[in-house]
Design an enzyme around this catalytic site. Structure first.
Site: not given
Length: 344
Positions: A152, A197
């Protein structure tokens, strides 16, 4: 693709992933409303998203207990099974400030039925979070769990209506830490780190990583849908987008149009989605208000308090609520005209 690393044993599927908001009972303690969550998970799956992300930033993860996180994964898995989608991808936030905490969250998520884990870098003491610390952190967590790990990557994003003294959507999620593509490329070689991401919004990272790796080796996703087409054009394979809580069919349709080669229609819808998504960039409260206003009735959830942020944070005021409706309402008819995802 230039890398010769092996494909991951469990690649994360491409598509649109919704970082699902958390829903609460309208009580003083705001307990998590698992019945409402089941309805909302079901609504999103029927709306055509390709996966759910739980216990992320949009879910107010820092306000959820470990037990609440685990139970939400169980509820989401049950909703998917009940809709005939037992293998539906569920990504669980497993971010902790210590390696031990993250491993425990990963183990809990796997036991509850998660498919993948989404992991922020450690950031509480930002100056101590050197590249070696970050790489070691991800490798240690990935070594210690069977849950495939998705990186992330976040940096602070300033919204349209924020000034520098009023930082909005990601004020301290990563404390200014922004991993570069070389660091992520190094982590991509780990057999249990399957993708990233990119909430940082850096299209250069997309093209650099997709030049090196295939989707099966290391998948790259945008962190919002207002740059979905640029990400896909650069070789990315989807996005994780908060506006899917509000208009899941629209974002799924945007992804489908691009994949069908209908670039003119995709670009037109991309612009409409981007205009609406700027409300989500204002923070959790506007995102949740938009979901309550536009998606709540379709999901069978009509109590606005179910969508309020967890205390001490407050729901949108009147002026901000009116603005959210104003910038999102152009997608309402588009959403209503689109069919549910076909049953499996």
């Amino acid at each position: 693709m230039t890398s010769t690393i092996a494909s991951k044993s469990t690649p994360i599927p491409p598509g649109i992933y919704c970082p699902v908001i958390s829903l609460y009972k309208p009580t003083a303690r705001q307990e998590v409303d698992y019945d409402a969550s089941y309805k909302f998970f079901s609504h999103l799956i029927r709306g055509g998203v390709d996966g759910l992300v739980l216990a992320g930033t949009t879910a107010e993860a820092v306000l959820l207990s470990a037990e609440e996180r685990k139970e939400l994964v169980k509820v989401a898995r049950r909703a998917a099974i009940d809709l005939g989608r037992p293998q539906f991808p569920i990504v669980a936030g497993i971010s902790g400030q210590s390696t031990n905490e993250s491993i425990k969250l990963a183990d809990d998520a796997l036991e509850a039925g998660a498919s993948f884990g989404l992991l922020l870098p450690p950031s509480y003491w930002a100056k101590a979070a050197t590249k070696d610390v970050i790489v070691g952190f991800y490798r240690d967590v990935a070594d210690s769990t069977r849950l495939p790990v998705v990186i992330y990557s976040v940096r602070h994003l300033e919204s349209n209506n924020c000034n520098k003294s009023n930082l909005c959507q990601f004020p301290a999620v990563c404390n200014g830490i922004d991993m570069n593509s070389d660091t992520m490329s190094e982590l991509a070689h780990h057999p249990n780190i399957v993708g990233v991401k990119l909430t940082c919004g850096n299209a250069g990272k997309v093209t650099r990583l997709t030049e090196e790796y295939s989707h099966e080796q290391f998948a790259v996703y945008a962190g919002s849908s207002d740059w979905l087409i640029p990400c896909l054009a650069g070789g990315g394979v989807g996005c994780v987008t908060g506006i899917a809580n509000v208009f899941p069919k629209c974002v799924a349709q945007l992804y489908a149009l691009w994949n069908q080669g209908k670039t003119k229609e995709a670009r037109e819808l991309q612009g409409l989605v981007a205009q609406a998504e700027k409300a989500c960039k204002e923070g959790i409260a506007p995102t949740k208000f938009g979901a309550a206003h536009f998606a709540g009735p379709a999901a069978g959830l009509t109590d606005a308090k179910t969508f309020w942020p967890r205390k001490p944070y407050a729901p949108c005021g009147e002026e901000k609520s009116a603005w959210v409706v104003q910038v999102m309402q152009h997608l309402e008819n588009v959403e209503q005209a689109l069919p549910d995802a076909p049953s499996v």
